[in-house]
Design a protein around this motif. Structure first.
Motif, PDB file in Angstrom:
ATOM      1  N   TYR A  96       0.915  -1.371   0.105  1.00 34.92           N
ATOM      2  CA  TYR A  96       0.149   0.053   0.022  1.00 34.92           C
ATOM      3  C   TYR A  96       0.651   1.311   0.109  1.00 34.92           C
ATOM      4  O   TYR A  96       0.535   2.252  -0.855  1.00 34.92           O
ATOM      5  CB  TYR A  96      -0.999  -0.121   1.261  1.00 34.92           C
ATOM      6  N   ASN A  97       1.928   1.289   0.816  1.00 37.97           N
ATOM      7  CA  ASN A  97       2.840   2.464   0.835  1.00 37.97           C
ATOM      8  C   ASN A  97       3.455   2.598  -0.481  1.00 37.97           C
ATOM      9  O   ASN A  97       3.447   3.874  -1.075  1.00 37.97           O
ATOM     10  CB  ASN A  97       3.828   2.133   2.040  1.00 37.97           C
ATOM     11  N   VAL A  98       3.699   1.516  -1.284  1.00 37.80           N
ATOM     12  CA  VAL A  98       4.460   1.697  -2.480  1.00 37.80           C
ATOM     13  C   VAL A  98       3.704   2.330  -3.576  1.00 37.80           C
ATOM     14  O   VAL A  98       4.099   3.060  -4.432  1.00 37.80           O
ATOM     15  CB  VAL A  98       5.425   0.760  -2.667  1.00 37.80           C
ATOM     16  N   LEU A  99       2.599   1.734  -3.903  1.00 38.11           N
ATOM     17  CA  LEU A  99       1.652   1.761  -4.731  1.00 38.11           C
ATOM     18  C   LEU A  99       0.438   2.486  -4.481  1.00 38.11           C
ATOM     19  O   LEU A  99      -0.017   3.036  -5.706  1.00 38.11           O
ATOM     20  CB  LEU A  99       1.297   0.383  -5.119  1.00 38.11           C
ATOM     21  N   LEU A 100       0.019   2.468  -3.282  1.00 36.81           N
ATOM     22  CA  LEU A 100      -1.474   3.112  -3.124  1.00 36.81           C
ATOM     23  C   LEU A 100      -1.645   4.358  -2.525  1.00 36.81           C
ATOM     24  O   LEU A 100      -2.836   5.029  -2.448  1.00 36.81           O
ATOM     25  CB  LEU A 100      -2.406   2.002  -2.868  1.00 36.81           C
ATOM     26  N   ALA A 101      -0.668   4.492  -1.570  1.00 37.07           N
ATOM     27  CA  ALA A 101      -0.781   5.476  -0.457  1.00 37.07           C
ATOM     28  C   ALA A 101      -0.784   6.881  -0.947  1.00 37.07           C
ATOM     29  O   ALA A 101      -0.377   7.334  -2.210  1.00 37.07           O
ATOM     30  CB  ALA A 101       0.156   5.458   0.597  1.00 37.07           C
ATOM     31  N   GLU A 102      -1.637   7.762  -0.463  1.00 35.87           N
ATOM     32  CA  GLU A 102      -1.544   9.335  -0.718  1.00 35.87           C
ATOM     33  C   GLU A 102      -0.116   9.928  -0.703  1.00 35.87           C
ATOM     34  O   GLU A 102       0.819   9.352   0.193  1.00 35.87           O
ATOM     35  CB  GLU A 102      -2.576   9.832   0.385  1.00 35.87           C
ATOM     36  N   GLU A 103       0.222  10.786  -1.320  1.00 42.01           N
ATOM     37  CA  GLU A 103       1.546  11.483  -1.421  1.00 42.01           C
ATOM     38  C   GLU A 103       1.963  12.030   0.047  1.00 42.01           C
ATOM     39  O   GLU A 103       3.171  11.901   0.421  1.00 42.01           O
ATOM     40  CB  GLU A 103       1.574  12.652  -2.245  1.00 42.01           C
ATOM     41  N   VAL A 104       1.291  12.410   0.939  1.00 36.32           N
ATOM     42  CA  VAL A 104       1.444  12.881   2.167  1.00 36.32           C
ATOM     43  C   VAL A 104       0.948  11.877   3.468  1.00 36.32           C
ATOM     44  O   VAL A 104      -0.383  11.881   3.249  1.00 36.32           O
ATOM     45  CB  VAL A 104       1.092  14.158   2.702  1.00 36.32           C
ATOM     46  N   THR A 105       1.712  11.017   4.046  1.00 34.21           N
ATOM     47  CA  THR A 105       1.190  10.278   5.223  1.00 34.21           C
ATOM     48  C   THR A 105       2.259  10.374   6.457  1.00 34.21           C
ATOM     49  O   THR A 105       3.281  10.660   6.180  1.00 34.21           O
ATOM     50  CB  THR A 105       1.526   8.572   4.681  1.00 34.21           C
ATOM     51  N   SER A 106       1.422  10.567   7.398  1.00 33.56           N
ATOM     52  CA  SER A 106       2.138  10.444   8.818  1.00 33.56           C
ATOM     53  C   SER A 106       1.453  10.123   9.879  1.00 33.56           C
ATOM     54  O   SER A 106       0.495   9.664   9.870  1.00 33.56           O
ATOM     55  CB  SER A 106       2.418  12.153   8.940  1.00 33.56           C
ATOM     56  N   VAL A 107       2.163   9.682  11.069  1.00 34.29           N
ATOM     57  CA  VAL A 107       1.574   8.957  12.005  1.00 34.29           C
ATOM     58  C   VAL A 107       0.731  10.091  12.580  1.00 34.29           C
ATOM     59  O   VAL A 107       1.215  11.003  13.233  1.00 34.29           O
ATOM     60  CB  VAL A 107       2.561   8.482  12.810  1.00 34.29           C
ATOM     61  N   SER A 108      -0.634   9.940  13.020  1.00 33.53           N
ATOM     62  CA  SER A 108      -1.458  10.922  13.680  1.00 33.53           C
ATOM     63  C   SER A 108      -1.062  10.700  15.206  1.00 33.53           C
ATOM     64  O   SER A 108      -0.695   9.688  15.522  1.00 33.53           O
ATOM     65  CB  SER A 108      -2.914  10.624  13.605  1.00 33.53           C
ATOM     66  N   LYS A 109      -0.998  11.772  15.881  1.00 34.70           N
ATOM     67  CA  LYS A 109      -0.719  11.893  17.295  1.00 34.70           C
ATOM     68  C   LYS A 109      -1.890  11.241  18.030  1.00 34.70           C
ATOM     69  O   LYS A 109      -1.562  10.735  19.094  1.00 34.70           O
ATOM     70  CB  LYS A 109      -0.815  13.315  17.839  1.00 34.70           C
ATOM     71  N   SER A 110      -3.047  11.015  17.503  1.00 33.75           N
ATOM     72  CA  SER A 110      -4.159  10.509  18.244  1.00 33.75           C
ATOM     73  C   SER A 110      -4.418   8.988  17.275  1.00 33.75           C
ATOM     74  O   SER A 110      -4.324   9.125  16.096  1.00 33.75           O
ATOM     75  CB  SER A 110      -5.338  11.095  18.383  1.00 33.75           C
ATOM     76  N   VAL A 111      -4.837   7.865  17.894  1.00 37.12           N
ATOM     77  CA  VAL A 111      -4.995   6.798  17.125  1.00 37.12           C
ATOM     78  C   VAL A 111      -6.181   6.946  15.965  1.00 37.12           C
ATOM     79  O   VAL A 111      -7.528   7.192  16.595  1.00 37.12           O
ATOM     80  CB  VAL A 111      -5.344   5.506  18.000  1.00 37.12           C
ATOM     81  N   PRO A 112      -6.062   6.795  14.692  1.00 36.51           N
ATOM     82  CA  PRO A 112      -6.960   6.813  13.890  1.00 36.51           C
ATOM     83  C   PRO A 112      -7.956   5.749  13.967  1.00 36.51           C
ATOM     84  O   PRO A 112      -7.674   4.684  14.160  1.00 36.51           O
ATOM     85  CB  PRO A 112      -6.265   6.858  12.399  1.00 36.51           C
ATOM     86  N   PRO A 113      -9.408   5.921  13.996  1.00 31.77           N
ATOM     87  CA  PRO A 113     -10.296   4.724  13.962  1.00 31.77           C
ATOM     88  C   PRO A 113     -10.338   3.942  12.526  1.00 31.77           C
ATOM     89  O   PRO A 113     -10.761   4.190  11.929  1.00 31.77           O
ATOM     90  CB  PRO A 113     -11.542   5.552  14.126  1.00 31.77           C
ATOM     91  N   ALA A 114      -9.185   2.991  12.621  1.00 29.68           N
ATOM     92  CA  ALA A 114      -8.940   1.995  11.483  1.00 29.68           C
ATOM     93  C   ALA A 114     -10.342   1.567  10.902  1.00 29.68           C
ATOM     94  O   ALA A 114     -10.392   1.118   9.939  1.00 29.68           O
ATOM     95  CB  ALA A 114      -8.117   1.246  11.864  1.00 29.68           C
ATOM     96  N   GLY A 115     -11.402   1.237  11.878  1.00 32.02           N
ATOM     97  CA  GLY A 115     -12.451   0.487  11.446  1.00 32.02           C
ATOM     98  C   GLY A 115     -13.605   1.283  10.925  1.00 32.02           C
ATOM     99  O   GLY A 115     -14.687   0.755  10.466  1.00 32.02           O
ATOM    100  N   VAL A 116     -13.327   2.732  11.369  1.00 30.14           N
ATOM    101  CA  VAL A 116     -14.623   3.483  10.905  1.00 30.14           C
ATOM    102  C   VAL A 116     -14.330   4.622  10.316  1.00 30.14           C
ATOM    103  O   VAL A 116     -15.287   4.940   9.357  1.00 30.14           O
ATOM    104  CB  VAL A 116     -15.041   3.825  12.722  1.00 30.14           C
TER     105      VAL A 116
END
Length: 248
Positions: free
Chosen positions: A224-244
Motif C-alpha cells: 500500500y505504501n509503495v503503490l497506493l498511499a496518498e502523497e502525504v502520510t504521517s502518524v497521527s498523534k491520536s489513534v485513527p479509527p481504523a475500522g470506522v
C-alpha cells in the motif's frame, strides 16, 4: 484519550470478535437441524468486526488484531510506541473470550472435552489436511489483502463512515475462502485464545498463526505504501479509527 480507554476498547473488541466468531463455530456450526455451517461462521466473524468497529473504533481505532496493529504501524496510521499495549490487550481479550466460550460449551450434557475448539492448525490440525507451507501462504496472503482493504477503506479520500462495513465484509470473504485450509486466523490473538483450550495440539501450531499474519500485514502495508498511499502520510498523534473513519 487515555491509554486505559484504548486498551479497554481493544480488549472488548477482541473479546467480541473471538466469542462471536469462534462461538458460532463451536456452538452453532453443526447444531442438529439448524447448523449455520461455513457460510454462517464466516458471516459471524465479519459481523463481529462490523459491530465492534462502530462500537469501539472511535475509542481505539478498532484493530482487535495484533497483525492489524503492526500493519497500521507500517502503513503510518498508528504510532509504534502504542503497539505493545494494544497487542497485550488484544491477546487478553481473546483469552478471556475463549474461557467464557469454554464455560458455555462445557455446560452441555455429555460434554467430553473441547476438541478442536475452533482452533487453527496445519497438517492433521487443518480442516482439509493442508500442509504447513499451504497454510502459511494462505494466512500470509489473506492478511496482506486484509491490510490493503483496511488501509484503502480508511484513507482520507475513502467514503466516510463505510470503513467498518468494508472491513467486515472483507473478513467474511477471507473466512469463506480459508476456513477449509486453516480454520482461518489472520489474527494471532484470535488463534491464541482457542489454542489454550483445544485438545488437538493447536498450541504446537500456534507459532505459524503469529508469524504468517504479521508477515502478511507487513507485506500488505508495504504494498500500500509503495503503490497506493496518498502523497502525504504521517502518524497521527491520536489513534485513527481504523475500522470506522478516514485516516486523520
Amino acid at each position: 484519550m487515555g491509554n486505559v480507554k484504548k486498551w479497554s476498547a481493544e480488549f472488548l473488541g477482541t473479546f467480541w470478535l473471538t466469542l462471536g466468531g469462534c462461538g458460532s463455530a463451536v456452538l452453532a456450526a453443526a447444531f442438529p437441524g439448524l447448523g449455520i455451517g461455513l457460510l454462517g461462521v464466516s458471516l459471524a466473524f465479519g459481523l463481529t468486526v462490523v459491530t465492534g468497529a462502530y462500537a469501539f473504533g472511535p475509542i481505539s481505532g478498532g484493530h482487535f488484531n495484533p497483525a492489524v496493529s503492526v500493519g497500521l504501524v507500517i502503513g503510518k496510521r498508528f504510532p509504534a510506541a502504542e503497539l505493545p499495549g494494544y497487542i497485550i490487550a488484544q491477546v487478553l481479550g481473546a483469552i478471556a473470550a475463549a474461557a467464557v466460550l469454554y464455560l458455555i460449551a462445557s455446560g452441555k450434557p455429555g460434554f467430553a472435552g473441547a476438541g478442536g475448539f475452533a482452533s487453527n492448525g496445519y497438517g492433521a490440525n487443518s480442516p482439509g489436511g493442508y500442509s504447513m507451507a499451504a497454510v502459511f501462504v494462505c494466512e500470509l496472503v489473506m492478511t496482506a489483502i486484509f491490510l490493503l482493504v483496511i488501509l484503502g477503506a480508511t484513507a482520507r479520500n475513502a467514503a466516510p463512515g463505510f470503513g467498518g462495513l468494508a472491513i467486515g465484509l472483507c473478513l467474511t470473504l477471507i473466512h469463506l475462502v480459508s476456513i477449509p485450509v486453516s480454520n482461518t486466523s489472520v489474527n494471532p490473538a484470535r488463534s491464541t485464545g482457542p489454542a489454550l483450550f483445544a485438545q488437538t495440539g493447536a498450541l504446537g501450531d500456534l507459532w505459524l498463526f503469529w508469524v504468517a499474519p504479521i508477515a502478511g500485514a507487513i507485506v500488505g502495508a508495504a504494498i500500500y505504501n509503495v503503490l497506493l498511499a496518498e502523497e502525504v502520510t504521517s502518524v497521527s498523534k491520536s489513534v485513527p479509527p481504523a475500522g470506522v473513519s478516514p485516516a486523520q
